[in-house]
Write an enzyme that holds these catalytic residues in place. Structure first.
Site, PDB file in Angstrom:
ATOM      1  CE1 TYR A  94      71.172  47.486  38.507  1.00  0.00           C
ATOM      2  CE2 TYR A  94      73.480  46.894  38.274  1.00  0.00           C
ATOM      3  CZ  TYR A  94      72.508  47.804  38.613  1.00  0.00           C
ATOM      4  OH  TYR A  94      72.873  49.048  39.062  1.00  0.00           O
ATOM      5  CG  ASN A 101      65.706  51.014  34.582  1.00  0.00           C
ATOM      6  OD1 ASN A 101      66.359  51.897  35.131  1.00  0.00           O
ATOM      7  ND2 ASN A 101      65.919  49.736  34.811  1.00  0.00           N
ATOM      8  CG  HIS A 142      70.316  58.126  40.783  1.00  0.00           C
ATOM      9  ND1 HIS A 142      69.244  57.830  41.594  1.00  0.00           N
ATOM     10  CD2 HIS A 142      70.711  56.962  40.225  1.00  0.00           C
ATOM     11  CE1 HIS A 142      69.020  56.531  41.538  1.00  0.00           C
ATOM     12  NE2 HIS A 142      69.890  55.986  40.714  1.00  0.00           N
ATOM     13  CG  ASP A 151      63.772  70.523  32.857  1.00  0.00           C
ATOM     14  OD1 ASP A 151      63.134  70.499  33.940  1.00  0.00           O
ATOM     15  OD2 ASP A 151      64.780  71.235  32.680  1.00  0.00           O
ATOM     16  CG  HIS A 209      64.789  51.946  39.377  1.00  0.00           C
ATOM     17  ND1 HIS A 209      65.793  52.527  38.648  1.00  0.00           N
ATOM     18  CD2 HIS A 209      63.945  52.947  39.743  1.00  0.00           C
ATOM     19  CE1 HIS A 209      65.576  53.829  38.581  1.00  0.00           C
ATOM     20  NE2 HIS A 209      64.463  54.107  39.233  1.00  0.00           N
ATOM     21  CG  LEU A 210      66.325  45.464  36.323  1.00  0.00           C
ATOM     22  CD1 LEU A 210      67.623  45.388  35.546  1.00  0.00           C
ATOM     23  CD2 LEU A 210      65.440  44.271  36.035  1.00  0.00           C
ATOM     24  CB  SER A 211      68.564  47.019  42.211  1.00  0.00           C
ATOM     25  OG  SER A 211      68.832  48.377  41.883  1.00  0.00           O
ATOM     26  NE  ARG A 224      73.579  52.642  42.822  1.00  0.00           N
ATOM     27  CZ  ARG A 224      73.974  52.669  41.548  1.00  0.00           C
ATOM     28  NH1 ARG A 224      73.149  53.070  40.612  1.00  0.00           N
ATOM     29  NH2 ARG A 224      75.200  52.286  41.227  1.00  0.00           N
TER      30      ARG A 224
END
Length: 155
Positions: free
Chosen positions: A26, A75, A81, A88, A101-103, A112
Protein backbone atom coordinates in the site's frame (compact mmCIF):
# COMPACT_ATOMS: atom_id res chain seq x y z
CA UNK A 1 -24.62 20.75 -10.45
CA UNK A 2 -23.78 23.76 -8.26
CA UNK A 3 -20.88 26.08 -9.06
CA UNK A 4 -18.68 24.07 -6.73
CA UNK A 5 -19.46 20.38 -7.12
CA UNK A 6 -19.41 18.17 -4.04
CA UNK A 7 -17.37 14.99 -4.20
CA UNK A 8 -17.53 12.32 -1.54
CA UNK A 9 -14.40 10.19 -1.13
CA UNK A 10 -15.21 7.25 1.13
CA UNK A 11 -12.68 4.80 2.50
CA UNK A 12 -13.32 1.42 4.07
CA UNK A 13 -11.62 -0.63 6.76
CA UNK A 14 -7.95 -0.49 7.63
CA UNK A 15 -7.19 2.45 5.37
CA UNK A 16 -6.59 4.50 8.51
CA UNK A 17 -3.41 2.42 8.82
CA UNK A 18 -1.91 3.56 5.51
CA UNK A 19 1.79 4.16 5.80
CA UNK A 20 2.29 1.42 8.38
CA UNK A 21 0.14 -1.50 7.17
CA UNK A 22 1.89 -3.58 4.53
CA UNK A 23 3.85 -0.68 3.02
CA UNK A 24 5.19 -3.04 0.34
CA UNK A 25 1.59 -3.33 -0.93
CA UNK A 26 0.00 0.00 0.00
CA UNK A 27 2.98 2.35 0.13
CA UNK A 28 4.22 4.70 2.83
CA UNK A 29 1.83 7.61 2.36
CA UNK A 30 -0.74 8.12 5.09
CA UNK A 31 -4.47 8.57 4.63
CA UNK A 32 -3.93 12.28 5.36
CA UNK A 33 -1.48 12.37 2.43
CA UNK A 34 -4.10 10.70 0.22
CA UNK A 35 -6.71 13.22 1.34
CA UNK A 36 -4.40 16.10 0.40
CA UNK A 37 -3.87 14.54 -3.05
CA UNK A 38 -7.64 14.27 -3.52
CA UNK A 39 -8.22 17.87 -2.50
CA UNK A 40 -5.53 19.10 -4.93
CA UNK A 41 -6.92 16.96 -7.76
CA UNK A 42 -10.45 18.22 -7.09
CA UNK A 43 -9.56 21.86 -7.68
CA UNK A 44 -12.56 24.02 -6.76
CA UNK A 45 -14.78 21.08 -5.86
CA UNK A 46 -15.71 20.49 -2.25
CA UNK A 47 -14.26 17.19 -1.04
CA UNK A 48 -15.93 15.29 1.78
CA UNK A 49 -13.27 12.75 2.77
CA UNK A 50 -14.10 10.00 5.25
CA UNK A 51 -12.80 6.66 6.50
CA UNK A 52 -14.48 4.04 8.65
CA UNK A 53 -13.77 0.52 9.82
CA UNK A 54 -17.49 -0.18 10.26
CA UNK A 55 -19.67 -1.50 7.46
CA UNK A 56 -22.89 0.13 8.69
CA UNK A 57 -21.18 3.50 9.02
CA UNK A 58 -19.86 3.23 5.45
CA UNK A 59 -23.39 2.45 4.27
CA UNK A 60 -24.69 5.50 6.18
CA UNK A 61 -22.08 7.63 4.41
CA UNK A 62 -23.13 6.26 1.00
CA UNK A 63 -26.74 7.05 1.81
CA UNK A 64 -25.77 10.58 2.85
CA UNK A 65 -24.02 11.03 -0.50
CA UNK A 66 -27.35 10.34 -2.26
CA UNK A 67 -28.59 13.80 -1.29
CA UNK A 68 -25.38 15.77 -0.84
CA UNK A 69 -22.87 14.69 -3.49
CA UNK A 70 -22.47 15.17 -7.21
CA UNK A 71 -20.11 12.19 -7.48
CA UNK A 72 -18.58 9.48 -5.31
CA UNK A 73 -15.13 7.90 -5.16
CA UNK A 74 -15.05 4.82 -2.98
CA UNK A 75 -12.25 2.59 -1.83
CA UNK A 76 -14.33 -0.10 -0.14
CA UNK A 77 -11.20 -2.04 0.90
CA UNK A 78 -12.18 -5.52 2.10
CA UNK A 79 -15.90 -4.71 1.98
CA UNK A 80 -15.72 -4.59 -1.80
CA UNK A 81 -15.25 -8.36 -1.80
CA UNK A 82 -17.79 -9.20 0.89
CA UNK A 83 -20.58 -6.67 1.32
CA UNK A 84 -23.84 -7.15 -0.52
CA UNK A 85 -25.27 -4.53 1.85
CA UNK A 86 -22.76 -1.97 0.53
CA UNK A 87 -23.68 -2.92 -3.03
CA UNK A 88 -27.37 -2.43 -2.25
CA UNK A 89 -26.67 1.04 -0.79
CA UNK A 90 -24.58 2.03 -3.82
CA UNK A 91 -27.37 0.88 -6.15
CA UNK A 92 -29.59 3.64 -4.73
CA UNK A 93 -27.27 6.37 -6.00
CA UNK A 94 -27.91 8.24 -9.24
CA UNK A 95 -24.57 10.05 -9.19
CA UNK A 96 -21.36 8.76 -10.81
CA UNK A 97 -19.47 6.20 -8.71
CA UNK A 98 -15.77 5.47 -9.26
CA UNK A 99 -14.18 2.56 -7.41
CA UNK A 100 -10.60 3.10 -6.32
CA UNK A 101 -7.84 0.86 -4.99
CA UNK A 102 -4.21 1.55 -4.16
CA UNK A 103 -3.10 -1.91 -5.22
CA UNK A 104 -4.26 -3.98 -8.17
CA UNK A 105 -6.74 -6.51 -6.75
CA UNK A 106 -6.53 -8.61 -9.94
CA UNK A 107 -2.83 -9.21 -9.25
CA UNK A 108 -3.41 -10.31 -5.67
CA UNK A 109 -5.12 -13.20 -3.90
CA UNK A 110 -7.96 -14.86 -5.78
CA UNK A 111 -10.64 -13.70 -3.30
CA UNK A 112 -9.77 -10.09 -4.18
CA UNK A 113 -10.53 -10.59 -7.87
CA UNK A 114 -14.27 -10.08 -7.38
CA UNK A 115 -15.70 -6.74 -6.26
CA UNK A 116 -19.38 -6.18 -5.63
CA UNK A 117 -18.78 -2.44 -5.99
CA UNK A 118 -17.55 -2.85 -9.58
CA UNK A 119 -21.07 -3.91 -10.59
CA UNK A 120 -22.37 -0.38 -10.01
CA UNK A 121 -19.25 1.74 -10.59
CA UNK A 122 -18.81 3.72 -13.78
CA UNK A 123 -15.17 2.62 -13.66
CA UNK A 124 -12.38 1.29 -11.49
CA UNK A 125 -8.96 2.86 -10.93
CA UNK A 126 -6.46 0.56 -9.26
CA UNK A 127 -2.83 -0.33 -8.97
CA UNK A 128 -1.27 3.14 -9.09
CA UNK A 129 -0.85 3.66 -5.36
CA UNK A 130 -2.04 7.06 -4.13
CA UNK A 131 -2.18 8.30 -7.73
CA UNK A 132 -5.19 5.99 -8.12
CA UNK A 133 -7.14 8.43 -5.97
CA UNK A 134 -6.13 11.43 -8.06
CA UNK A 135 -7.22 9.65 -11.23
CA UNK A 136 -10.48 8.53 -9.61
CA UNK A 137 -11.24 12.07 -8.43
CA UNK A 138 -10.64 13.46 -11.92
CA UNK A 139 -12.82 10.75 -13.48
CA UNK A 140 -15.67 11.18 -11.01
CA UNK A 141 -15.75 14.96 -11.37
CA UNK A 142 -15.55 14.66 -15.15
CA UNK A 143 -18.51 12.28 -15.18
CA UNK A 144 -20.47 14.60 -12.89
CA UNK A 145 -19.75 17.52 -15.19
CA UNK A 146 -20.90 15.54 -18.25
CA UNK A 147 -24.05 14.54 -16.40
CA UNK A 148 -24.74 18.15 -15.49
CA UNK A 149 -24.25 19.31 -19.09
CA UNK A 150 -26.62 16.60 -20.33
CA UNK A 151 -29.23 17.67 -17.79
CA UNK A 152 -28.86 21.31 -18.87
CA UNK A 153 -29.42 20.36 -22.52
CA UNK A 154 -32.59 18.44 -21.71
CA UNK A 155 -34.23 21.47 -20.10
Amino acid sequence: MPDSPVLYVLNGPNLNLLGVREPEVYGRETLADVQARCERAAGDATVVFRQTNHEGELIDQVQEARDKADALVINPAGYGHTSVALLDALKTLTIPIVECHLSNPAARERFRHRSYVSAVAAGVVSGFGPVSYELAVQAALGLAQERSRSADRSI
